[in-house]
Design an enzyme around this catalytic site. Structure first.
Site, PDB file in Angstrom:
ATOM      1  N   LYS A  22       0.851  -1.206   0.000  1.00  0.00           N
ATOM      2  CA  LYS A  22       0.000   0.000   0.000  1.00  0.00           C
ATOM      3  C   LYS A  22       0.880   1.247   0.000  1.00  0.00           C
ATOM      4  O   LYS A  22       0.669   2.172  -0.777  1.00  0.00           O
ATOM      5  CB  LYS A  22      -0.885  -0.001   1.236  1.00  0.00           C
ATOM      6  CG  LYS A  22      -1.554   1.335   1.541  1.00  0.00           C
ATOM      7  CD  LYS A  22      -2.468   1.292   2.742  1.00  0.00           C
ATOM      8  CE  LYS A  22      -1.793   1.525   4.040  1.00  0.00           C
ATOM      9  NZ  LYS A  22      -1.498   2.913   4.375  1.00  0.00           N
ATOM     10  N   ASN A  23       1.892   1.251   0.875  1.00  0.00           N
ATOM     11  CA  ASN A  23       2.671   2.476   1.090  1.00  0.00           C
ATOM     12  C   ASN A  23       3.721   2.723   0.014  1.00  0.00           C
ATOM     13  O   ASN A  23       4.420   3.730   0.060  1.00  0.00           O
ATOM     14  CB  ASN A  23       3.283   2.489   2.492  1.00  0.00           C
ATOM     15  CG  ASN A  23       2.191   2.652   3.538  1.00  0.00           C
ATOM     16  OD1 ASN A  23       1.048   2.980   3.204  1.00  0.00           O
ATOM     17  ND2 ASN A  23       2.525   2.401   4.785  1.00  0.00           N
ATOM     18  N   ARG A 124      -0.300  14.350  12.633  1.00  0.00           N
ATOM     19  CA  ARG A 124       0.147  14.117  11.251  1.00  0.00           C
ATOM     20  C   ARG A 124       0.417  15.423  10.489  1.00  0.00           C
ATOM     21  O   ARG A 124      -0.146  15.674   9.426  1.00  0.00           O
ATOM     22  CB  ARG A 124      -0.848  13.256  10.484  1.00  0.00           C
ATOM     23  CG  ARG A 124      -1.364  12.025  11.185  1.00  0.00           C
ATOM     24  CD  ARG A 124      -0.331  10.954  11.449  1.00  0.00           C
ATOM     25  NE  ARG A 124       0.228  10.342  10.271  1.00  0.00           N
ATOM     26  CZ  ARG A 124      -0.345   9.337   9.595  1.00  0.00           C
ATOM     27  NH1 ARG A 124      -1.502   8.873   9.969  1.00  0.00           N
ATOM     28  NH2 ARG A 124       0.269   8.804   8.543  1.00  0.00           N
ATOM     29  N   ASP A 307       4.155   0.452  12.144  1.00  0.00           N
ATOM     30  CA  ASP A 307       2.974  -0.196  11.557  1.00  0.00           C
ATOM     31  C   ASP A 307       2.821  -1.650  11.981  1.00  0.00           C
ATOM     32  O   ASP A 307       1.817  -2.268  11.640  1.00  0.00           O
ATOM     33  CB  ASP A 307       3.042  -0.116  10.024  1.00  0.00           C
ATOM     34  CG  ASP A 307       2.887   1.314   9.543  1.00  0.00           C
ATOM     35  OD1 ASP A 307       3.147   1.568   8.357  1.00  0.00           O
ATOM     36  OD2 ASP A 307       2.550   2.184  10.361  1.00  0.00           O
ATOM     37  N   ARG A 399      -8.859  -0.357   4.453  1.00  0.00           N
ATOM     38  CA  ARG A 399      -7.992   0.682   3.888  1.00  0.00           C
ATOM     39  C   ARG A 399      -6.642   0.085   3.499  1.00  0.00           C
ATOM     40  O   ARG A 399      -5.988   0.553   2.571  1.00  0.00           O
ATOM     41  CB  ARG A 399      -7.755   1.790   4.922  1.00  0.00           C
ATOM     42  CG  ARG A 399      -8.985   2.554   5.282  1.00  0.00           C
ATOM     43  CD  ARG A 399      -8.645   3.768   6.097  1.00  0.00           C
ATOM     44  NE  ARG A 399      -7.613   4.557   5.410  1.00  0.00           N
ATOM     45  CZ  ARG A 399      -7.234   5.764   5.821  1.00  0.00           C
ATOM     46  NH1 ARG A 399      -7.774   6.289   6.906  1.00  0.00           N
ATOM     47  NH2 ARG A 399      -6.323   6.443   5.173  1.00  0.00           N
TER      48      ARG A 399
HETATM   49  C1  EPZ Z   1       3.968   6.879   6.428  1.00  0.00           C
HETATM   50  O1  EPZ Z   1       3.141   7.879   6.964  1.00  0.00           O
HETATM   51  C2  EPZ Z   1       3.079   5.673   6.242  1.00  0.00           C
HETATM   52  N1  EPZ Z   1       2.008   5.986   5.299  1.00  0.00           N
HETATM   53  C3  EPZ Z   1       2.479   5.261   7.597  1.00  0.00           C
HETATM   54  O2  EPZ Z   1       1.719   4.088   7.401  1.00  0.00           O
HETATM   55  C4  EPZ Z   1       3.630   4.941   8.547  1.00  0.00           C
HETATM   56  O3  EPZ Z   1       3.111   4.629   9.821  1.00  0.00           O
HETATM   57  C5  EPZ Z   1       4.555   6.168   8.658  1.00  0.00           C
HETATM   58  O4  EPZ Z   1       5.015   6.548   7.349  1.00  0.00           O
HETATM   59  C6  EPZ Z   1       5.773   5.890   9.524  1.00  0.00           C
HETATM   60  O5  EPZ Z   1       6.470   4.801   9.028  1.00  0.00           O
HETATM   61  C7  EPZ Z   1       2.313   6.031   3.971  1.00  0.00           C
HETATM   62  O6  EPZ Z   1       3.442   5.820   3.557  1.00  0.00           O
HETATM   63  C8  EPZ Z   1       1.182   6.354   3.048  1.00  0.00           C
HETATM   64  P1  EPZ Z   1       5.756  10.256   8.662  1.00  0.00           P
HETATM   65  P2  EPZ Z   1       3.673   9.405   7.028  1.00  0.00           P
HETATM   66  O7  EPZ Z   1       5.656  11.510   7.890  1.00  0.00           O
HETATM   67  O8  EPZ Z   1       4.632   9.652   5.942  1.00  0.00           O
HETATM   68  C9  EPZ Z   1       6.034  13.545  12.017  1.00  0.00           C
HETATM   69  C10 EPZ Z   1      -0.069   2.628   7.751  1.00  0.00           C
HETATM   70  O9  EPZ Z   1      -0.511   2.101   8.772  1.00  0.00           O
HETATM   71  N2  EPZ Z   1       5.965  14.518  10.910  1.00  0.00           N
HETATM   72  O10 EPZ Z   1       6.929   9.356   8.416  1.00  0.00           O
HETATM   73  O11 EPZ Z   1       2.507  10.283   7.147  1.00  0.00           O
HETATM   74  C11 EPZ Z   1       4.748  12.767  12.198  1.00  0.00           C
HETATM   75  O12 EPZ Z   1       3.855  13.470  13.027  1.00  0.00           O
HETATM   76  C12 EPZ Z   1       0.319   4.090   7.758  1.00  0.00           C
HETATM   77  O13 EPZ Z   1       0.131   2.038   6.649  1.00  0.00           O
HETATM   78  C13 EPZ Z   1       6.121  15.869  11.174  1.00  0.00           C
HETATM   79  O14 EPZ Z   1       6.282  16.269  12.324  1.00  0.00           O
HETATM   80  O15 EPZ Z   1       4.467   9.406   8.416  1.00  0.00           O
HETATM   81  C14 EPZ Z   1       5.224  11.476  12.835  1.00  0.00           C
HETATM   82  O16 EPZ Z   1       5.358  11.686  14.228  1.00  0.00           O
HETATM   83  C15 EPZ Z   1       0.026   4.748   9.097  1.00  0.00           C
HETATM   84  N3  EPZ Z   1       6.076  16.752  10.140  1.00  0.00           N
HETATM   85  C16 EPZ Z   1       6.603  11.270  12.242  1.00  0.00           C
HETATM   86  O17 EPZ Z   1       6.994  12.543  11.698  1.00  0.00           O
HETATM   87  C17 EPZ Z   1       5.900  16.342   8.837  1.00  0.00           C
HETATM   88  O18 EPZ Z   1       5.889  17.199   7.927  1.00  0.00           O
HETATM   89  C18 EPZ Z   1       6.647  10.251  11.120  1.00  0.00           C
HETATM   90  O19 EPZ Z   1       5.624  10.588  10.205  1.00  0.00           O
HETATM   91  C19 EPZ Z   1       5.740  14.971   8.587  1.00  0.00           C
HETATM   92  C20 EPZ Z   1       5.787  14.070   9.634  1.00  0.00           C
END
Ligand code: EPZ
Length: 420
Positions: A22-23, A124, A307, A399
């Site tokens: 998915k990701n 997020r 995850d 999802r």
């Molecule tokens: C990706 O989400 C995945 N989704 C998530 O999978 C996964 O849990 C996550 O990466 C972490 O591995 C997809 O790839 C579509 P992040 P993403 O930006 O990119 C903070 C699932 O279950 N952050 O890596 O949205 C954020 O709050 C889903 O399949 C900022 O502060 O996650 C978090 O604490 C859930 N500012 C951390 O970074 C930003 O601009 C990691 O978030 C972006 C993120």
């Protein structure tokens, strides 16, 4: 709303195949916007989130469809006039829609994308996505809940992420491939899905080096061409299926996985007493007589993936001893705990830490899914629990898992979906 009904106590045996990731599929579908023409993707999982991304692309004017109901092939045609906008009603259902931002600004010089807002597991934010686009010369304005990004021509620059972000890395990478000049991105996410996106972009004619490491360099090019690509297997779905073998006391071969993408979770399953062996392009998990408690700390790849945290917590709830689980990535990813309590688990939350005391057994009960991986965790616990477990609100599950109940029943589980 559908529910999943499980009668626990059966050990799972047999073979099952992981679907496409998915990701990886979500950013790759968005990357089709970077080229004129039709791109074809195979091994695209049939998930609600993928359907949403195709809908977002169609809303902009792309021809974006799955070839047929049961096909794993999707085509995205970017030929006519594109309206570079992603509306709130779609983005709020799937925050990964924000992945169209980078490609739109790079290709069309402007984008109007709804701020995704938070979700069950956390705020997020996308500040790092915006920081990266600004570093490439985009003007960013936030109005009426929308990000409005414009740039006559993006220019290469240096982007140093304050936080390691998977989709942030992907968004900025997709913007930089058409920027004039060279971009250096530092403190990047190293997930396999980031590497897979770079592989696809390079097949389209981009010049990216270092994807999969924390420093990615990109030499901008004038244009990209459409691509044909088969999406890599979903390591989180595969890991979930391995845990199903472990928690049920079974022996399951999960086929079509990339073992080196799963080192951290495989190591924890071994530590818990499972026997994991590579076999026929897959991984076999044989459960032990007695599961041992192990400690888990989620970190960015190649560390233990957030995850998989909820799934391992279900397993630890029936292991011998006490397991300490630290969730370091998201601020609210323990919502499966109160539901696991209903099944008899003994778990105490202290901030970002959950202390899981293994119990002899779980007993089935009606429980409610709160988010995608929590749904999987409750189904896994239901496989073990004595009696019947009803998991409601499984739209969360749909999802990110392709017909999980059918895969589990193919392995001998007593599980079915009921239209609620
Ligand atoms: C990706 O989400 C995945 N989704 C998530 O999978 C996964 O849990 C996550 O990466 C972490 O591995 C997809 O790839 C579509 P992040 P993403 O930006 O990119 C903070 C699932 O279950 N952050 O890596 O949205 C954020 O709050 C889903 O399949 C900022 O502060 O996650 C978090 O604490 C859930 N500012 C951390 O970074 C930003 O601009 C990691 O978030 C972006 C993120």
């Amino acid at each position: 709303m559908d529910k999943i009904v499980i009668k626990g106590g059966r050990a799972l045996h047999g073979e099952v195949q992981a679907s496409g990731a998915k990701n990886a599929a979500l950013p790759i579908l968005a990357s089709a916007l970077l080229a004129d023409g039709t791109s074809t993707y195979r091994n695209v999982p049939d998930l609600a989130d993928v359907a949403t991304m195709l809908k977002v692309l169609r809303t902009m004017g792309c021809d974006a469809e799955r070839d047929a109901e049961t096909s794993d092939v999707c085509q995205v045609g970017v030929n006519g006039h594109i309206t570079p906008e992603a509306p709130y009603e779609l983005v709020k259902t799937m925050r990964a829609s924000v992945l169209v931002l980078g490609p739109l600004v790079a290709r069309f010089g402007r984008a109007r994308v709804s701020m995704p807002g938070g979700c069950a597991i956390g705020a997020r934010p996308i500040d790092q996505h915006l920081k990266g686009l600004k570093a490439l010369g985009a003007d960013i304005h936030l109005t009426e809940g929308y990000v409005e990004a414009t740039a006559k021509q993006l220019k290469g620059g240096t982007v140093n992420f304050d936080v390691i972000t998977v989709t942030g890395t992907e968004n900025v990478m997709m913007a930089a491939v058409l920027a004039k000049g060279r971009t250096v991105m530092e403190n990047c996410a190293r997930e396999p899905e980031v590497e897979e996106l770079a592989k696809v972009l390079n097949k389209m004619g981009a010049r990216i080096e270092g994807a999969g490491t924390s420093i990615i360099t990109i030499q901008g090019v004038d244009g990209l061409k459409p691509v044909e690509h088969a999406i890599l297997p979903d390591r989180i779905e595969a890991g979930t299926l391995l845990v199903a073998a472990a928690i049920s006391g079974g022996d399951v071969l999960v086929k079509r996985v990339v073992p080196e993408h799963m080192d951290a979770m495989v190591e924890k399953l071994r530590e818990a007493g499972c026997t994991l062996t590579a076999e026929g392009g897959g991984l076999r998990c044989k459960a032990p007589q007695r599961l041992e408690a192990v400690n888990i700390t989620t970190t960015e790849h190649p560390g233990f993936p957030t995850d998989m945290q909820a799934q391992l917590m279900a397993l630890m709830s029936v292991s011998q001893g006490t397991s300490v689980i630290n969730e370091n990535i998201f601020e609210n990813r323990f919502m499966h705990v109160p539901e696991l309590h209903r099944l008899g688990a003994d778990i105490t939350i202290q901030g970002h830490t959950a202390v899981v005391k293994g119990v002899k057994g779980l007993s089935g009960a009606p429980v409610m899914a709160t988010d995608l991986r929590a749904s999987a965790s409750l189904i896994l616990a239901g496989l073990r629990a004595e009696g019947r477990t009803d998991v409601s609100r499984v739209y969360h599950l749909d999802r990110g898992y392709e017909r999980l109940e059918r895969k589990l029943s193919g392995l001998g589980a007593d599980i079915r979906r009921e239209k609620a």
